[in-house]
Design a protein around this motif. Structure first.
Motif, PDB file in Angstrom:
ATOM      1  N   PRO A   1       0.808  -1.240   0.000  1.00 44.87           N
ATOM      2  CA  PRO A   1       0.000   0.000   0.000  1.00 44.87           C
ATOM      3  C   PRO A   1       0.831   1.275   0.000  1.00 44.87           C
ATOM      4  CG  PRO A   1      -0.976  -1.608   1.472  1.00 44.87           C
ATOM      5  CD  PRO A   1       0.327  -2.206   1.014  1.00 44.87           C
ATOM      6  N   MET A   2       1.901   1.318   0.827  1.00 41.23           N
ATOM      7  CA  MET A   2       2.704   2.537   0.909  1.00 41.23           C
ATOM      8  C   MET A   2       3.263   2.927  -0.448  1.00 41.23           C
ATOM      9  SD  MET A   2       5.989   3.406   3.343  1.00 41.23           S
ATOM     10  CE  MET A   2       7.093   2.194   2.608  1.00 41.23           C
ATOM     11  N   TYR A   3       3.767   1.959  -1.204  1.00 40.67           N
ATOM     12  CA  TYR A   3       4.372   2.241  -2.501  1.00 40.67           C
ATOM     13  C   TYR A   3       3.303   2.457  -3.582  1.00 40.67           C
ATOM     14  CZ  TYR A   3       8.427   0.630   0.045  1.00 40.67           C
ATOM     15  OH  TYR A   3       9.415   0.493   0.989  1.00 40.67           O
ATOM     16  N   PHE A   4       2.141   1.851  -3.395  1.00 37.56           N
ATOM     17  CA  PHE A   4       1.028   2.118  -4.300  1.00 37.56           C
ATOM     18  C   PHE A   4       0.630   3.593  -4.227  1.00 37.56           C
ATOM     19  CE2 PHE A   4      -3.653   2.543  -4.652  1.00 37.56           C
ATOM     20  CZ  PHE A   4      -3.794   2.237  -6.000  1.00 37.56           C
ATOM     21  N   PHE A   5       0.508   4.118  -3.011  1.00 35.32           N
ATOM     22  CA  PHE A   5       0.178   5.538  -2.845  1.00 35.32           C
ATOM     23  C   PHE A   5       1.334   6.429  -3.298  1.00 35.32           C
ATOM     24  CE2 PHE A   5      -2.590   3.727   0.641  1.00 35.32           C
ATOM     25  CZ  PHE A   5      -3.765   3.834  -0.087  1.00 35.32           C
ATOM     26  N   LEU A   6       2.563   5.971  -3.084  1.00 33.54           N
ATOM     27  CA  LEU A   6       3.728   6.712  -3.566  1.00 33.54           C
ATOM     28  C   LEU A   6       3.690   6.853  -5.085  1.00 33.54           C
ATOM     29  CD1 LEU A   6       6.551   7.950  -3.447  1.00 33.54           C
ATOM     30  CD2 LEU A   6       7.490   5.631  -3.268  1.00 33.54           C
TER      31      LEU A   6
ATOM     32  N   ILE B   1       1.875   1.500  11.836  1.00 33.30           N
ATOM     33  CA  ILE B   1       2.675   1.626  13.047  1.00 33.30           C
ATOM     34  C   ILE B   1       1.829   1.458  14.315  1.00 33.30           C
ATOM     35  CG2 ILE B   1       4.084   3.240  14.409  1.00 33.30           C
ATOM     36  CD1 ILE B   1       5.094   4.370  11.745  1.00 33.30           C
ATOM     37  N   CYS B   2       0.626   2.018  14.307  1.00 37.75           N
ATOM     38  CA  CYS B   2      -0.199   2.010  15.513  1.00 37.75           C
ATOM     39  C   CYS B   2      -1.123   0.791  15.609  1.00 37.75           C
ATOM     40  CB  CYS B   2      -1.042   3.284  15.586  1.00 37.75           C
ATOM     41  SG  CYS B   2      -0.057   4.796  15.638  1.00 37.75           S
ATOM     42  N   ASN B   3      -1.394   0.167  14.478  1.00 34.12           N
ATOM     43  CA  ASN B   3      -2.293  -0.990  14.488  1.00 34.12           C
ATOM     44  C   ASN B   3      -1.755  -2.081  13.561  1.00 34.12           C
ATOM     45  OD1 ASN B   3      -4.489  -2.547  15.098  1.00 34.12           O
ATOM     46  ND2 ASN B   3      -5.998  -1.231  14.121  1.00 34.12           N
ATOM     47  N   PRO B   4      -0.515  -2.531  13.787  1.00 39.04           N
ATOM     48  CA  PRO B   4       0.140  -3.436  12.832  1.00 39.04           C
ATOM     49  C   PRO B   4      -0.530  -4.802  12.694  1.00 39.04           C
ATOM     50  CG  PRO B   4       1.410  -3.265  14.855  1.00 39.04           C
ATOM     51  CD  PRO B   4       0.330  -2.231  14.950  1.00 39.04           C
ATOM     52  N   LEU B   5      -1.175  -5.295  13.763  1.00 39.42           N
ATOM     53  CA  LEU B   5      -1.788  -6.617  13.711  1.00 39.42           C
ATOM     54  C   LEU B   5      -2.977  -6.676  12.759  1.00 39.42           C
ATOM     55  CD1 LEU B   5      -1.641  -7.644  17.494  1.00 39.42           C
ATOM     56  CD2 LEU B   5      -0.078  -8.284  15.648  1.00 39.42           C
ATOM     57  N   HIS B   6      -3.668  -5.551  12.608  1.00 42.10           N
ATOM     58  CA  HIS B   6      -4.847  -5.515  11.739  1.00 42.10           C
ATOM     59  C   HIS B   6      -4.578  -4.769  10.429  1.00 42.10           C
ATOM     60  CE1 HIS B   6      -7.348  -7.131  14.960  1.00 42.10           C
ATOM     61  NE2 HIS B   6      -6.788  -6.256  15.782  1.00 42.10           N
ATOM     62  N   TYR B   7      -3.315  -4.348  10.233  1.00 39.84           N
ATOM     63  CA  TYR B   7      -2.993  -3.524   9.068  1.00 39.84           C
ATOM     64  C   TYR B   7      -3.318  -4.221   7.756  1.00 39.84           C
ATOM     65  CZ  TYR B   7      -0.185  -0.995   5.624  1.00 39.84           C
ATOM     66  OH  TYR B   7       0.229  -0.318   4.507  1.00 39.84           O
ATOM     67  N   VAL B   8      -2.911  -5.477   7.624  1.00 43.64           N
ATOM     68  CA  VAL B   8      -3.108  -6.200   6.364  1.00 43.64           C
ATOM     69  C   VAL B   8      -4.587  -6.350   6.050  1.00 43.64           C
ATOM     70  CG1 VAL B   8      -2.725  -8.386   5.167  1.00 43.64           C
ATOM     71  CG2 VAL B   8      -0.927  -7.425   6.609  1.00 43.64           C
ATOM     72  N   ASN B   9      -5.401  -6.610   7.088  1.00 42.06           N
ATOM     73  CA  ASN B   9      -6.837  -6.781   6.854  1.00 42.06           C
ATOM     74  C   ASN B   9      -7.536  -5.466   6.525  1.00 42.06           C
ATOM     75  OD1 ASN B   9      -6.767  -9.564   7.356  1.00 42.06           O
ATOM     76  ND2 ASN B   9      -6.932  -9.239   9.575  1.00 42.06           N
ATOM     77  N   ILE B  10      -7.108  -4.385   7.197  1.00 40.66           N
ATOM     78  CA  ILE B  10      -7.754  -3.082   6.955  1.00 40.66           C
ATOM     79  C   ILE B  10      -7.294  -2.479   5.638  1.00 40.66           C
ATOM     80  CG2 ILE B  10      -8.040  -0.722   7.806  1.00 40.66           C
ATOM     81  CD1 ILE B  10      -7.650  -1.821  10.645  1.00 40.66           C
TER      82      ILE B  10
END
Length: 312
Positions: free
Chosen positions: A56-61, A124-133
């Motif tokens: 996602p980060m590089y997609f937005f980049l 950074i703040c919610n890494p456990l649910h990052y992939v799902n969100i």
């Protein structure tokens, strides 16, 4: 004064009436535009084709790079043309098309900067649910919302400006069709339109800035809770490039479109506009490359593959 309903073109006043200075500026801006094209195209290409950057980060980049390239391409080619001694005019239709796309793309840019800050917040703040969100459906929806929102928000103000009557000449004191210099040539009372612009600019720019500040406050709190120095450094390093881009993008734009205008406005408008149209798009690829080892490695690999294919 009679309305000039048959106006067909505007004269753009760039930086000087000195031919030698215009030639120097032409070469400087042409070189900057070449750097913008190749730098941002490299980022777009590598984020599309390198599987390591399919995040996602590089997609937005990649989207930000495309917007930076598009905003510059809306303004710079015409600027280069008027710096030459041949023609310093722009057609009536071309002027308002340029004005609309400049602000529409700029609006989308700020919305995407806010989206990128939200992405870093989740990572950074919610890494456990990052992939799902932040899955690919969410990424596409956020990107489409930013692009579509930018073009829709500026549609009505752009249409109103294009239908204004003009009777105060056709000389725009700028190097592109900016909003306020155009309205200064209108016969009608543009107070409401200036207030509408101010409200929209404030809503988009300050609204996205508020989201960015809030997310980074949460990120900072989370990073300070990390027990090790190396862990804090690694977490912060994923945000520093975005923060630098935010500072470059918001600083000049707030000055141009949010701070109340005095008599000095038109004198400094062109100088500050150079930051948003030239400096930020030139620096963006270098900022992301110098601060990101993954992007550096991906670019090096792409260069090796291109060199190998050329030699073959």
């Amino acid at each position: 004064m009679q309305y000039q309903s048959n106006m067909t073109e505007f004269i753009l006043v760039a930086f000087s009436l000195n031919y030698d200075l215009d030639v120097i500026l032409f070469h400087v801006f042409f070189l900057a535009y070449v750097v913008i094209i190749f730098g941002n195209l490299a980022i777009i290409t590598v984020t599309c084709y390198d599987s390591r950057l399919h995040l996602p980060m590089y997609f937005f980049l990649g989207n930000i790079s495309l917007l930076e390239l598009s905003i510059s391409s809306v303004v710079i080619p015409k600027l280069l043309a008027i710096l030459l001694p041949f023609k310093k005019t722009i057609t009536f239709v071309g002027c308002f098309v340029q004005c609309y796309f400049y602000f529409a793309l700029g609006t989308a840019d700020f919305m995407l900067l806010a989206v990128m800050s939200y992405d870093r917040y989740l990572a950074i703040c919610n890494p456990l649910h990052y992939v799902n969100i932040m899955n690919w459906n969410t990424c596409l929806c956020l990107a489409c919302f930013s692009w579509t929102g930018g073009f829709l928000i500026d549609l009505v103000p752009g249409f109103i400006k294009a239908t204004m009557p003009f009777c105060k000449g056709n000389t725009i004191n700028h190097f592109f069709c900016d909003s306020l210099p155009i309205m200064k040539l209108s016969c009608m009372d543009t107070t409401f339109l200036q207030l509408l612009d101010f409200f929209l600019f404030s809503f988009i720019i300050l609204g996205s800035l508020f989201i960015t500040i809030w997310t980074y406050m949460m990120i900072a709190i989370t990073i300070f809770k990390i027990p090790t120095v190396s862990g804090r450094t690694k977490a912060f390093s994923t945000c520093i490039s975005h923060l630098i881009l935010v500072c470059l993008g918001y600083g000049g734009t707030i000055f141009l479109y949010i701070i109340p205008k005095g008599n000095y406005y038109m004198s400094y408008n062109k100088l500050v506009s150079i930051v948003t149209i030239f400096i930020t798009p030139v620096l963006s690829p270098f900022i992301f490359c110098l601060r990101n080892n993954v992007v550096q490695v991906a670019l090096e690999d792409m260069y090796v593959r291109l060199k190998k294919s050329v030699l073959e």
